[in-house]
Design a protein around this motif. Structure first.
Motif, PDB file in Angstrom:
ATOM      1  N   HIS A 147      61.936  16.637 -14.383  1.00 26.78           N
ATOM      2  CA  HIS A 147      61.171  15.290 -14.163  1.00 26.78           C
ATOM      3  C   HIS A 147      61.625  14.223 -13.107  1.00 26.78           C
ATOM      4  O   HIS A 147      61.143  13.257 -13.604  1.00 26.78           O
ATOM      5  CB  HIS A 147      60.330  14.808 -15.385  1.00 26.78           C
ATOM      6  N   LEU A 157      58.508  25.028 -14.824  1.00 25.83           N
ATOM      7  CA  LEU A 157      58.590  23.777 -15.829  1.00 25.83           C
ATOM      8  C   LEU A 157      59.750  23.638 -16.483  1.00 25.83           C
ATOM      9  O   LEU A 157      60.371  22.757 -17.052  1.00 25.83           O
ATOM     10  CB  LEU A 157      57.330  23.919 -16.626  1.00 25.83           C
ATOM     11  N   THR A 179      54.302  19.370 -21.804  1.00 27.91           N
ATOM     12  CA  THR A 179      55.388  20.008 -21.426  1.00 27.91           C
ATOM     13  C   THR A 179      55.856  20.890 -22.434  1.00 27.91           C
ATOM     14  O   THR A 179      56.747  21.924 -22.253  1.00 27.91           O
ATOM     15  CB  THR A 179      56.593  19.036 -20.797  1.00 27.91           C
ATOM     16  N   ILE A 235      54.324  17.112 -15.479  1.00 29.17           N
ATOM     17  CA  ILE A 235      54.470  18.334 -14.917  1.00 29.17           C
ATOM     18  C   ILE A 235      54.126  18.109 -13.268  1.00 29.17           C
ATOM     19  O   ILE A 235      53.207  17.473 -12.923  1.00 29.17           O
ATOM     20  CB  ILE A 235      53.592  19.464 -15.409  1.00 29.17           C
TER      21      ILE A 235
END
Ligand code: SF4
Ligand code: SF4
Length: 167
Positions: A78, A73, A99, A35
């Motif tokens: 990522h 998120l 996550t 994250i």
């Protein structure tokens, strides 16, 4: 059969070889892209992270008293682009791998922060803070003159340049 019991006994005495997570500590590899972490004190609101984010997870918005940074998120893949291109290291992938979220929390998994701003040293305009990490990229030495110019809004910087050249 005897061999089986030997192996079973040896494994029993050695104990588990896997991490005890979630009942104990675990680790993440170096350079793990979890994250993202964000520091509004270092952010200059340049918008690079928003531009390079392939999944639209970062948004920068102007509002009455400055700017706002938001990150969602659930959309982040990522990739690490934001941290790679951020000029001040204000954003980077942390090693937080938590996550997973319940569907009901899907829209809460965000970072939402106002970008720290300061007043122009010559007028009332509010401008993003010129952090040392950025100045160090542009100048060999961060002198008082550099700091002074960085403390001006674009209009006042142009005005001072004009005054220096023509008055
Ligand atoms: S890691 Fe990649 S997808 Fe996630 S916010 Fe940064 S640029 Fe966007
Ligand atoms: S987090 Fe970095 S790249 Fe994104 S707006 Fe702030 S300074 Fe620019």
């Amino acid at each position: 059969m005897a061999q089986f019991f030997t192996i079973a006994l040896r494994n029993f005495l050695k104990g588990p070889t896997t991490d005890p997570y979630p009942f104990g500590e675990t680790y993440t590899p170096e350079n793990y892209r979890g994250i993202i972490a964000y520091s509004p004190e270092l952010c200059i609101g340049c918008g690079t992270c928003e531009y390079v984010c392939p999944s639209g997870a970062i948004k920068l918005r102007h509002h009455e008293s400055g700017m706002n940074f938001s990150y969602w998120l659930s959309t982040c893949c990522h990739c690490g682009n934001c941290g790679y291109y951020c000029p001040t290291d204000a954003v980077f992938n942390s090693n937080d791998f938590h996550t997973a979220r319940a569907q009901s929390e899907k829209y809460d998994a965000t970072i939402n922060d106002d970008i720290a701003s300061v007043q122009c040293s010559r007028c009332d305009a509010m401008i993003p803070r010129a952090v040392d990490a950025l100045l160090a990229r542009a100048y060999d030495e961060i002198t008082d003159t550099v700091r002074h110019r960085a403390s001006l809004c674009p209009d006042c910087r142009r005005l001072e340049q004009f005054e220096r050249m023509y008055l």
